[in-house]
Write a protein that holds these residues in place. Sequence first.
Motif, PDB file in Angstrom:
ATOM      1  N   GLU A 127      22.253  20.994  48.251  1.00  0.00           N
ATOM      2  CA  GLU A 127      21.879  20.798  49.046  1.00  0.00           C
ATOM      3  C   GLU A 127      21.529  22.766  49.045  1.00  0.00           C
ATOM      4  N   ILE A 145      25.680  14.988  48.198  1.00  0.00           N
ATOM      5  CA  ILE A 145      24.034  13.806  48.354  1.00  0.00           C
ATOM      6  C   ILE A 145      24.522  12.181  47.734  1.00  0.00           C
ATOM      7  N   TYR A 212      14.202   9.155  45.198  1.00  0.00           N
ATOM      8  CA  TYR A 212      14.036  10.675  45.482  1.00  0.00           C
ATOM      9  C   TYR A 212      12.699  10.505  46.756  1.00  0.00           C
ATOM     10  N   SER A 213      12.619  11.702  47.275  1.00  0.00           N
ATOM     11  CA  SER A 213      11.394  11.897  48.197  1.00  0.00           C
ATOM     12  C   SER A 213      10.076  12.141  48.319  1.00  0.00           C
ATOM     13  N   LYS A 232      10.722  18.237  54.811  1.00  0.00           N
ATOM     14  CA  LYS A 232      12.146  18.586  53.477  1.00  0.00           C
ATOM     15  C   LYS A 232      11.546  20.136  52.590  1.00  0.00           C
ATOM     16  N   ALA A 237      17.573  16.279  50.312  1.00  0.00           N
ATOM     17  CA  ALA A 237      17.829  15.318  50.149  1.00  0.00           C
ATOM     18  C   ALA A 237      18.666  13.862  51.393  1.00  0.00           C
ATOM     19  N   GLN A 238      18.001  12.417  51.323  1.00  0.00           N
ATOM     20  CA  GLN A 238      18.386  11.537  51.936  1.00  0.00           C
ATOM     21  C   GLN A 238      19.757  10.673  50.988  1.00  0.00           C
ATOM     22  N   PRO A 281      20.569   8.768  45.184  1.00  0.00           N
ATOM     23  CA  PRO A 281      19.642   9.684  45.529  1.00  0.00           C
ATOM     24  C   PRO A 281      19.239  11.276  45.069  1.00  0.00           C
ATOM     25  N   ILE A 282      17.752  11.980  44.839  1.00  0.00           N
ATOM     26  CA  ILE A 282      17.970  13.665  44.143  1.00  0.00           C
ATOM     27  C   ILE A 282      16.967  13.652  44.647  1.00  0.00           C
ATOM     28  N   SER A 283      16.899  15.278  44.969  1.00  0.00           N
ATOM     29  CA  SER A 283      15.678  15.928  45.528  1.00  0.00           C
ATOM     30  C   SER A 283      14.755  15.315  44.980  1.00  0.00           C
ATOM     31  N   TYR A 284      13.681  16.103  45.531  1.00  0.00           N
ATOM     32  CA  TYR A 284      12.116  16.457  44.811  1.00  0.00           C
ATOM     33  C   TYR A 284      12.387  17.484  43.540  1.00  0.00           C
ATOM     34  N   SER A 530      19.561  14.182  55.911  1.00  0.00           N
ATOM     35  CA  SER A 530      20.660  15.514  54.912  1.00  0.00           C
ATOM     36  C   SER A 530      21.277  16.405  56.121  1.00  0.00           C
TER      37      SER A 530
END
Length: 756
Positions: A127, A145, A212-213, A232, A237-238, A281-284, A530
């Motif tokens: 992040e 993450i 992912y979000s 976000k 990422a969550q 989990p990953i970021s968009y 996050s």
Amino acid sequence: MMLKRYALLLAGGLLASYPASAQTAPAEPKPLLGFDAGTAATEYQLETKFDAQLKADNLRDWMKRLAAHPHHVGSPYDKDNAEFMAGLFKSWGYDTRIDVSYVLFPTPKLRALELVAPTKYTASLTEKPLAEDATSGQASEQLPIYNAFSKDGDVTAELVFVNYGVPKDYDELERRGISVKGKIVIAKYGGSWRGIKPKVAAEKGAIGCLIYSDPKDDGYGQGDVYPKGAFKPETGAQRGSVLDMPTYPGDPLTPGYGSTKNAKRLDYKKAPTLTQIPVLPISYGDAQPLLAALAGPMAPDVWRGALPIPYHLGPGPAKVHLQLAFNWKTEPVYNVIATLKGSQYPDQWVMRGNHHDAWVNGASDPLSGMVAELAEAQAVSELYKTGWRPKRTLMYCAWDGEEPGLLGSTEWAETNAKQLQKNVVAYLNTDNSERGFLYAAGSHTLEKFFNQVGRDVMDPEKNMSINERRRALDLVSGSPEAQKDARDRADLRIAALGAGSDYSPYIQHLGIPSMNVGFGGVGEGGEYHSIYDSFDHFTRFKDPNFAYGIVLAQTMGRAALRLANADVLPFEFQNFSNTVAKYGTEVKQLADNMRTETDKQAKLLAEKRYEAVADPTETLLPPKAHEAVPYLNFAPLDNALVKLEQSAQAYAQARKANTALSNDRKKELDQLLYQAEQQLLSAEGLPRRPWYRHQIYAPGFYTGYGVKTLPGIREAVEERKWAEADEQIKRTAAAVERFSAQVSRAAAVSSPPPAQ
């Protein structure tokens, strides 16, 4: 907090606010359940003095201090925060201790994610720190993450997009001839609790899971991203636990008993609540190249997100390599327990709790609730200095290890189970909170009581009670059922408790009446779990003036004080009876609807008529044929519900007819009231998850946080286990009859003595 948004159903009534001061209190104050007219007037005066002690600057200062560094389980600042709060409680005159449990808490030592075909991409899995956020750059202290309690793994396979990754999504894929066996799935956050996604994926044969979000749900599809707006950003990422908490929460190595220092522990590789496949989990930002590389059919319209790509399902040609390895360590968790002994009934305990650990800095989750609890405790201590004493003992708890799986609260509850069932009147929980509307869930024996609490607190923005504002929201945008309740019921329903915070072991394992309360709906954002859940983010977007922190303290302070000070505990059973009858109607209707749908489906299959997909080049496979739905025998439940209604009415009439009880009878009555909930427990627990013993409320096996009411019956029907459904009807009916018998005993103790 493990749940970002609760169902916003809450107690309410078009009722006026509490008196502003002792001088303006009406000569005949509004009635309070459990109090006579004289003691109600005294209680209102006490609450006015309580409110005067609440200062927003205190909440701000405590949050800034507690959120100054990451404070996850095992971190130095987690222990430091526990000791700081214990010091506050001690300085306020509480008998304070820190109870320590020792729990499994894995942290990552290796994380790798690569797109290896048809093109190359290496995920950053980081992040981006922001100059506008003072604590976002504390990289050396932050947890990376990851999903706690993922399995170690090194897998390479084709990718499949599975929408939210819940069972019905796999039904859609199967209708399109798409299997995930031997594949890695990528799922969006949302639709259910995160731990359900790898659980279902593994059941379907997948060998890895990414989550992912999507910015449609949690990013620029909602508004400007942080730092310009609250939502976000691309690299956000969550984090979060994927422990199989619908089986049991708490330390996975000590199921059903406390994780004391020398407790016998399972081998972590054999623990039943760990995932069966690696999950990350990953970021968009990291998800977009993976999704863009997919081919195959287009995803259904409702599956598609806001990324500027076509959403294909796969499998492939996108192929990814996922490698994860963890440090499987045992770490201490620090539960702060502060006690103010009751003057009249010291063995009756009113418990108040919020957790203090976070995935990173945790300003919103959990400190927005924790600082409100600290404010309540300080205000109570100021009342104590004036000579006031609570009739019942007040306990303020700050739990550790909630984020990885309710570790601190569950292990403490399991360690002290017998004493808690003997002594605890009610458990009052909060977690994260922000500007907006009151939400509450809990034991429906406390529904009328909590309606009176919400009636007497003012919303800081709208010049109406927090109940009135809740009712207005339900009338405008609630479900048809919520709108009808808001129009027709004097009390709006509180929601039922599923899972997601520290109330779970108290109500669902020990049968202790519980509530979970907060505010939300206006201060929404994308900071959840996050590095952006910071003091800077909170004070810009969530509750800048801490006005709703004060209102949360006023609300929960009233709840705790009224339970502690009542002449007789303010339990009421007619609302509970009405609610359980509603649940009974729902499960019968569920079975009827499934029967109708099965018959309709059988007819369509016989006539070879099924729905088509929008794309004319694709076809759907026929839906699976289901066996006919039998007619279940609900008579035992129906009979039990009649007895419940009768006992609830008898208790209400007895209390109305006889308010004068001796202290001995009051004590006897109190114990019958607060231990009634324990009659709703089943010694056998729910099928396949005996830790959950409550027959009225439980988290769903495939919803995680989301509640299933009458869970034994409902899930048996949903899963078409008809013999089990019959057995669960009998078991649930027996629990309701035990509860009714206890209420009848309470009615007998409350009744006036026979005329001589």
